[in-house]
Design an enzyme around this catalytic site. Structure first.
Site, PDB file in Angstrom:
ATOM      1  N   HIS A  73       0.008  -1.828   2.314  1.00 38.71           N
ATOM      2  CA  HIS A  73      -0.843  -2.060   1.140  1.00 38.71           C
ATOM      3  C   HIS A  73      -0.759  -3.523   0.735  1.00 38.71           C
ATOM      4  O   HIS A  73       0.253  -3.975   0.201  1.00 38.71           O
ATOM      5  CB  HIS A  73      -0.373  -1.154   0.007  1.00 38.71           C
ATOM      6  CG  HIS A  73      -1.282  -1.153  -1.178  1.00 38.71           C
ATOM      7  ND1 HIS A  73      -2.366  -1.994  -1.306  1.00 38.71           N
ATOM      8  CD2 HIS A  73      -1.258  -0.395  -2.317  1.00 38.71           C
ATOM      9  CE1 HIS A  73      -2.970  -1.767  -2.457  1.00 38.71           C
ATOM     10  NE2 HIS A  73      -2.311  -0.792  -3.085  1.00 38.71           N
ATOM     11  N   CYS A 121      -5.116  -3.579  -7.406  1.00 43.09           N
ATOM     12  CA  CYS A 121      -5.288  -3.293  -5.983  1.00 43.09           C
ATOM     13  C   CYS A 121      -6.746  -3.113  -5.581  1.00 43.09           C
ATOM     14  O   CYS A 121      -7.048  -2.877  -4.410  1.00 43.09           O
ATOM     15  CB  CYS A 121      -4.478  -2.064  -5.602  1.00 43.09           C
ATOM     16  SG  CYS A 121      -2.708  -2.296  -5.895  1.00 43.09           S
ATOM     17  N   HIS A 168      -8.691   4.395   0.251  1.00 41.32           N
ATOM     18  CA  HIS A 168      -7.615   3.562  -0.296  1.00 41.32           C
ATOM     19  C   HIS A 168      -6.302   3.971   0.366  1.00 41.32           C
ATOM     20  O   HIS A 168      -5.532   3.121   0.796  1.00 41.32           O
ATOM     21  CB  HIS A 168      -7.561   3.734  -1.811  1.00 41.32           C
ATOM     22  CG  HIS A 168      -6.713   2.741  -2.518  1.00 41.32           C
ATOM     23  ND1 HIS A 168      -6.873   1.375  -2.375  1.00 41.32           N
ATOM     24  CD2 HIS A 168      -5.697   2.897  -3.414  1.00 41.32           C
ATOM     25  CE1 HIS A 168      -5.999   0.738  -3.142  1.00 41.32           C
ATOM     26  NE2 HIS A 168      -5.265   1.639  -3.773  1.00 41.32           N
TER      27      HIS A 168
END
Length: 449
Positions: free
Chosen positions: A359, A190, A324
């Site tokens: 995400h 990620c 994040h």
């Protein structure tokens, strides 16, 4: 040595974003506090066999693409048709849907940058674009036809490998724009999108390339969604627009999303000399590993070292920290406390774009980098939607005897986390992204003065 290093400018950007027609639509919806998350019909049809049913997804039709199904193999996309004739049939033949997004975004970013064909096709132009996963939808259909339906391997055609390989996004873009410099794909879960941009920044900073197309892509894939659902880490039990809720006490997982972000980076002096519009300047990039041997758990010490490395060679402090902020119970708490540990609890605000679009995995860092540039351009802080209530009690790990971070509850930092976008002077933004395996990335960007 520091004086000999190149300054790096952001001169173009583009992407693929859920429910959005283009970059302008994306910008408008973000600053209007809209959510881009929807109920996903591909999930709902499976009933109780799947936990989560919301996602930030993009369909082929929304991107003006048409699937050409194989006449021989079941459910196998032979190739794609670009209804707007932006990409040739030859380039489409070697691409999965994510690679097509990467090509379209690269063309738009180059157009915004104002690079000529001569500049783009030179040895001084690189491509660094990555993805978090393989071409799952291509692979699943091909292997199902071979293993389950017992069809011959050659029926999958000659492009099964290049449409599914890890390097496919960079390779397809490079073949499209015909650059002669670096062509690479860095995968770091990620943190992929930001990691590719950071690596591109270093290529220019150290004089190895004059300009680089960089970013991350995550093509819509139900296989990817299913993998995370099986880990029980996806959000459930909320309406789509309320599902992604970083830092909220009731968060229970992230919203899986898909999309892409590509930026055009260039040697600052070259960009300035040709009169390019400079969207932002990249000040610093730093990345590291947690080093604790844990594949999944966030590391406070790893993030402490990340901040130390980022701030080592600059006196700048961010006006906004783009976190994040996934909405996972442990990840959000560790991240917020590491930000406060590095910067204190005043003088900046925190933005969590995943609260608006979910995400995007390998694309997350690149799309959120673009969102950060938009904050600089618009002098507006993007919100952390759905952060309705922060924990008023210390987290469990804060009570461990070996804990070295702040001891106050997350609710103490309410003023740092806006629930709606708002105007303020923004000169510098720091972007943070983390990934499985303990990989951490941070980049600092500023307005061009």
């Amino acid at each position: 040595m520091q004086n000999a290093l190149k300054k790096v400018a952001v001169v173009g950007m583009a992407g693929v974003f859920p429910t959005c027609t283009d970059l302008n639509d994306f910008r408008d919806k973000l600053f209007a506090n809209k959510s881009l998350i929807r109920e996903w019909d591909k999930a709902t049809i499976h009933g109780k066999n799947i936990r989560s049913t919301v996602a930030g997804f993009v369909t082929e039709d929304e991107m003006d693409l048409e699937i050409v199904p194989s006449s021989i193999l079941e459910n196998y996309p032979e190739t794609y048709i670009d209804k707007l004739n932006r990409i040739s049939a030859n380039n489409l033949a070697t691409a999965d849907v994510g690679s097509i997004w990467a090509m379209l975004s690269s063309l738009d970013a180059i157009k915004m940058a104002g690079w000529t064909d001569k500049e783009t096709q030179s040895e001084e132009t690189g491509v660094v674009i990555g993805s978090g996963g393989a071409g799952h939808e291509i692979l699943r259909a091909a292997w199902h036809n071979f293993f389950e339906l017992k069809k011959k391997s050659r029926l999958a055609g000659s492009h099964n490998v290049d449409r599914a390989m890890v390097y496919r996004d960079a390779a397809n873009v490079s073949c499209l724009i015909k650059n002669r410099g670096v062509c690479e794909s860095i995968g770091s879960a990620c943190a992929t999108g930001l990691g590719n941009i950071g690596y591109a920044y270093r290529l220019i900073k150290f004089g190895l390339q004059d300009r680089v197309i960089a970013g991350g892509v995550e093509g819509t894939s139900f296989e990817t969604f299913l993998g995370f659902d099986s880990m029980q880490v996806l959000s459930k039990g909320f309406s789509p627009d309320k599902s992604s809720r970083p830092f909220d006490v009731n968060r229970n997982g992230f919203v899986c999303a898909f999309g892409g972000g590509v930026v055009a980076l260039e040697d600052y002096d070259l960009a300035k000399a040709r009169g390019a519009k400079i969207l932002a300047v990249v000040d610093e990039y730093f990345n590291n590993s947690d080093g604790d041997g844990d594949m999944f758990a966030p590391s406070f010490s790893g993030q402490q070292r990340l901040w130390k490395g980022l701030l080592k060679n600059t006196s700048k402090k961010p006006d906004v920290v783009k976190v994040h902020g996934t909405s996972t119970p442990a990840g959000d708490a560790i991240e917020l406390l590491s930000v406060v540990d590095a910067l204190g609890d005043k003088g900046y605000h925190i933005s969590a774009p995943k609260s608006q679009f979910g995400h995007m995995l390998g694309a997350a860092g690149a799309v959120e980098f673009i969102a950060s540039v938009l904050m600089l351009e618009n002098q507006t802080v993007l919100p952390c939607l759905n952060s309705d209530e922060l924990n008023q009690n210390p987290e469990g790990f804060q009570q461990n005897e070996n804990w070295t971070g702040p001891n106050t509850p997350l609710a103490s930092f309410r003023d740092l986390i806006p629930q709606q976008s708002f105007k303020k002077e923004i000169n510098t933004v720091t972007c943070l992204n983390y990934g499985f395996g303990g990989t951490n990335s941070a980049i600092m960007i500023s307005k061009d003065n």
